[in-house]
Every structure is written in structure tokens, then in C-alpha cells.
Motif scaffolding. Structure first.
Motif, mmCIF file in Angstrom:
data_model
loop_
_atom_site.group_PDB
_atom_site.id
_atom_site.type_symbol
_atom_site.label_atom_id
_atom_site.label_comp_id
_atom_site.label_asym_id
_atom_site.label_seq_id
_atom_site.Cartn_x
_atom_site.Cartn_y
_atom_site.Cartn_z
ATOM 1 N N PHE A 18 -9.356 -69.480 16.360
ATOM 2 C CA PHE A 18 -10.815 -69.479 16.444
ATOM 3 C C PHE A 18 -11.328 -68.071 16.741
ATOM 4 O O PHE A 18 -10.724 -67.331 17.526
ATOM 5 N N LEU A 19 -12.454 -67.756 16.133
ATOM 6 C CA LEU A 19 -13.167 -66.508 16.403
ATOM 7 C C LEU A 19 -14.474 -66.866 17.097
ATOM 8 O O LEU A 19 -15.277 -67.638 16.565
ATOM 9 N N VAL A 20 -14.694 -66.322 18.298
ATOM 10 C CA VAL A 20 -15.910 -66.607 19.062
ATOM 11 C C VAL A 20 -16.796 -65.367 19.035
ATOM 12 O O VAL A 20 -16.425 -64.310 19.565
ATOM 13 N N LEU A 21 -17.952 -65.494 18.419
ATOM 14 C CA LEU A 21 -18.881 -64.377 18.248
ATOM 15 C C LEU A 21 -19.957 -64.429 19.335
ATOM 16 O O LEU A 21 -20.605 -65.459 19.525
ATOM 17 N N GLY A 22 -20.143 -63.320 20.043
ATOM 18 C CA GLY A 22 -21.045 -63.308 21.193
ATOM 19 C C GLY A 22 -20.320 -63.773 22.430
ATOM 20 O O GLY A 22 -20.909 -64.385 23.330
ATOM 21 N N ILE A 23 -19.032 -63.458 22.507
ATOM 22 C CA ILE A 23 -18.156 -63.977 23.546
ATOM 23 C C ILE A 23 -18.513 -63.445 24.935
ATOM 24 O O ILE A 23 -18.039 -63.957 25.945
ATOM 25 N N GLY A 24 -19.395 -62.453 25.016
ATOM 26 C CA GLY A 24 -19.787 -61.895 26.300
ATOM 27 C C GLY A 24 -20.794 -62.729 27.062
ATOM 28 O O GLY A 24 -21.083 -62.447 28.224
ATOM 29 N N GLY A 25 -21.330 -63.800 26.442
ATOM 30 C CA GLY A 25 -22.253 -64.685 27.142
ATOM 31 C C GLY A 25 -21.511 -65.730 27.954
ATOM 32 O O GLY A 25 -20.359 -66.061 27.658
ATOM 33 N N VAL A 26 -22.171 -66.283 28.966
ATOM 34 C CA VAL A 26 -21.499 -67.238 29.851
ATOM 35 C C VAL A 26 -21.059 -68.475 29.085
ATOM 36 O O VAL A 26 -19.940 -68.984 29.281
ATOM 37 N N SER A 27 -21.889 -68.970 28.183
ATOM 38 C CA SER A 27 -21.537 -70.178 27.443
ATOM 39 C C SER A 27 -20.455 -69.909 26.409
ATOM 40 O O SER A 27 -19.485 -70.674 26.279
ATOM 41 N N MET A 28 -20.577 -68.798 25.667
ATOM 42 C CA MET A 28 -19.600 -68.490 24.627
ATOM 43 C C MET A 28 -18.239 -68.147 25.235
ATOM 44 O O MET A 28 -17.194 -68.506 24.686
ATOM 45 N N SER A 29 -18.244 -67.460 26.357
ATOM 46 C CA SER A 29 -16.967 -67.166 27.024
ATOM 47 C C SER A 29 -16.310 -68.466 27.495
ATOM 48 O O SER A 29 -15.080 -68.602 27.447
ATOM 49 N N SER A 30 -17.119 -69.422 27.937
ATOM 50 C CA SER A 30 -16.583 -70.710 28.370
ATOM 51 C C SER A 30 -15.960 -71.468 27.202
ATOM 52 O O SER A 30 -14.910 -72.101 27.341
ATOM 53 N N ILE A 31 -16.626 -71.416 26.036
ATOM 54 C CA ILE A 31 -16.070 -72.055 24.836
ATOM 55 C C ILE A 31 -14.721 -71.429 24.499
ATOM 56 O O ILE A 31 -13.754 -72.130 24.171
ATOM 57 N N ALA A 32 -14.639 -70.104 24.576
ATOM 58 C CA ALA A 32 -13.387 -69.408 24.271
ATOM 59 C C ALA A 32 -12.271 -69.854 25.216
ATOM 60 O O ALA A 32 -11.143 -70.139 24.788
ATOM 61 N N LEU A 33 -12.581 -69.932 26.506
ATOM 62 C CA LEU A 33 -11.583 -70.341 27.485
ATOM 63 C C LEU A 33 -11.161 -71.801 27.281
ATOM 64 O O LEU A 33 -9.991 -72.162 27.454
ATOM 65 N N MET A 34 -12.119 -72.645 26.915
ATOM 66 C CA MET A 34 -11.810 -74.051 26.670
ATOM 67 C C MET A 34 -10.880 -74.199 25.466
ATOM 68 O O MET A 34 -9.914 -74.961 25.493
ATOM 69 N N LEU A 35 -11.167 -73.475 24.392
ATOM 70 C CA LEU A 35 -10.335 -73.540 23.197
ATOM 71 C C LEU A 35 -8.911 -73.067 23.502
ATOM 72 O O LEU A 35 -7.938 -73.652 23.018
ATOM 73 N N LYS A 36 -8.801 -72.026 24.304
ATOM 74 C CA LYS A 36 -7.471 -71.541 24.689
ATOM 75 C C LYS A 36 -6.740 -72.593 25.510
ATOM 76 O O LYS A 36 -5.538 -72.820 25.331
ATOM 77 N N LYS A 37 -7.467 -73.259 26.411
ATOM 78 C CA LYS A 37 -6.880 -74.322 27.223
ATOM 79 C C LYS A 37 -6.376 -75.459 26.341
ATOM 80 O O LYS A 37 -5.351 -76.096 26.642
ATOM 81 N N LEU A 38 -7.067 -75.723 25.221
ATOM 82 C CA LEU A 38 -6.674 -76.794 24.306
ATOM 83 C C LEU A 38 -5.486 -76.403 23.426
ATOM 84 O O LEU A 38 -5.026 -77.200 22.617
ATOM 85 N N GLY A 39 -5.009 -75.166 23.581
ATOM 86 C CA GLY A 39 -3.806 -74.755 22.878
ATOM 87 C C GLY A 39 -4.025 -73.935 21.623
ATOM 88 O O GLY A 39 -3.106 -73.735 20.833
#
Length: 264
Positions: A18-39
Motif C-alpha cells: 500500500f502507498l499512503v499519500l499525505g502520511i504526515g497527517g494524524v489520520s493517514m499515519s494511523s491508516i499506515a500503521l493499521m495496514l502494517k499491523k494487518l501484515g
């Protein structure tokens, strides 16, 4: 666009990139961390460095800081913040490569369906505070919640906490009706007051959106928890077809009433 069933199947597969664009925001960074947690493998892009880019980089997610260096190699899906235009050169380029591009609200609405109980906290103000309170209660009760809120909270990585797939607590923002893309089983409504007037032209339009938000939880065989002391929130509840649980600090006839409140 992926169908709902295909989307969830897609998210449950490991080894997606996955590529997360705007990853510096609180919500987008959370999505990135969640996706990583999901493997999944996750990479990111943001125009600027900040506290949340530092958090995700410390969690092993590489970030590009210029559009020319965005890592799209092998990417299955790109998630982007609404601050990036749908017809921007970056999104257009990614789509030309056959990469599925999904705006944050739509993506999050599908992602949360992995969780059995989904508590969405809405309201013109107080969302982050109450989301944090509910999250703290769940953590103290050892319920291992997954949390995604719009502010930092002790015990969380930024605004995110990875838990099991039972309980998901999230902040549901009404701006541009983004919360109507979500799928709560419990819709919490703290208050309804006219705000975001660049989108909501009047209070009636805003109230209709909150009614629709409550109806989503009803359609998911859930309920709405509503502040009886806020007249607009109460009127919205009366117009919805959701099962409603009222709370109050002024009316003892509400379903939940707080009395003998002491401040220390």
C-alpha cells in the motif's frame, strides 16, 4: 473500483503493498500503521516532515518527500487524503499504472468492516476528547480495542492503537459528509451545531447528515447513543430510524443520567 466484498478480501490478504499519500497527517499515519499491523507492506508520501512522519518511519515505513521519488513499484492500492485532488498529476500517474486509488474516507469505511463492533464518535465538537475517553475505558477494561482518533492519547502511537478484531473506536468527522462513508455499529452523537459553512449551507442540511449517520448504525443492526441535552442532536435522533440510547446530565428520565457530579 473494487466491490465491497472484494475490498475486504483484498485487505485480508497478506503481502499487499500500500502507498499512503499525505502520511504526515494524524489520520493517514494511523491508516499506515493499521495496514502494517494487518501484515501489509506500506510506503508513504508527504510534502513535509513532522511528528507523525517521524512516528511511522520509526515503525519501519519508508516515506518519500517529493512526488518524483514516490515508490509505486509493486503497489496494489494507494490511499490518499482529501487534500490531494482526485485529478492531481500524482493520482493520474498512479492510475495510469493500474494502481487502485481510494480516497481516505472510502478506504477507512471499508477497512473498519473487518472489526465486529465499530464505535464512531461524531459531533460538532468534543469528538477527540470523547473518543479518547471511550478508548481509555476499553483499554483499562482489557478489551484490547483498535483505536483511530484525531489527537494524541497516552498509550497510543499518535492517534492509533492496534488491538484485536473485536472493538474498533474511531472519530467520525462530519466535514464534507466524510462520516457517511463509515460503517459504525454504534453511532455516538455529542452535539449538532452549524459548522463548516463552506460545505453545509444551513443547519437543516447538517442535521440531515447526522440523521443519515445514525441510520447507518441502524442498518448495521446497531444503535445510536445521543446527548439528550443538545436539542439539535435530539431532533436528529427523533428523525432517524435507529434505536436510540439517550444520555443526560439534566434530565433524569434519559436512559443514562449522571447525577451527583463532583469536580476534583
Amino acid at each position: 473500483m473494487l466491490t465491497e466484498s472484494k475490498f475486504i478480501e483484498f485487505l485480508r490478504k497478506n503481502n499487499q503493498k500500500f502507498l499512503v499519500l499525505g502520511i504526515g497527517g494524524v489520520s493517514m499515519s494511523s491508516i499506515a500503521l493499521m495496514l502494517k499491523k494487518l501484515g501489509h507492506e506500506v510506503v508513504g508520501y508527504d510534502a513535509n516532515r513532522g511528528a507523525f512522519t517521524e512516528i511511522v518511519e520509526k515503525n519501519g515505513i519508508p516515506i518519500s518527500y517529493s512526488e518524483d521519488s514516490v515508490d509505486s513499484e509493486g503497489v496494489s492500492c494507494a490511499v490518499y487524503t482529501a487534500a490531494i485532488r482526485d485529478n492531481s498529476p500524482l493520482i493520474t500517474s498512479l492510475r495510469s499504472k493500474g494502481i487502485e486509488c481510494v480516497v481516505r474516507a472510502d478506504f477507512l469505511g471499508e477497512l473498519m468492516k473487518i472489526y465486529k463492533h465499530r464505535i464512531g464518535v461524531s459531533g460538532t465538537h468534543g469528538k477527540s476528547t470523547v473518543s479518547g475517553m471511550i478508548s481509555t475505558i476499553f483499554m483499562e477494561a482489557d478489551r484490547d480495542p483498535t483505536v483511530m482518533i484525531g489527537a494524541g492519547l497516552q498509550g497510543l502511537t499518535g492517534g492509533f492503537r492496534a488491538g484485536d478484531d473485536k472493538n474498533y473506536i474511531f472519530e467520525a468527522c462530519e466535514y464534507r459528509d466524510s462520516f457517511l462513508s463509515f460503517s459504525p455499529t454504534v453511532s455516538v452523537v455529542l452535539n449538532v451545531e452549524l459548522d463548516h459553512t463552506d460545505y453545509f449551507k444551513n443547519l437543516d442540511q447538517m442535521k440531515n447528515s447526522f440523521v443519515s449517520f445514525m441510520n447507518i448504525s441502524a442498518d448495521n443492526n446497531g444503535c445510536s447513543i445521543v446527548n439528550y441535552d443538545n436539542e439539535n442532536a435530539r431532533r436528529c435522533a427523533e428523525s432517524s430510524h435507529s434505536k436510540v440510547i439517550y444520555y443526560s446530565v439534566t434530565n433524569p428520565d434519559a436512559d443514562i443520567f449522571a447525577d451527583n457530579i463532583v469536580y476534583k
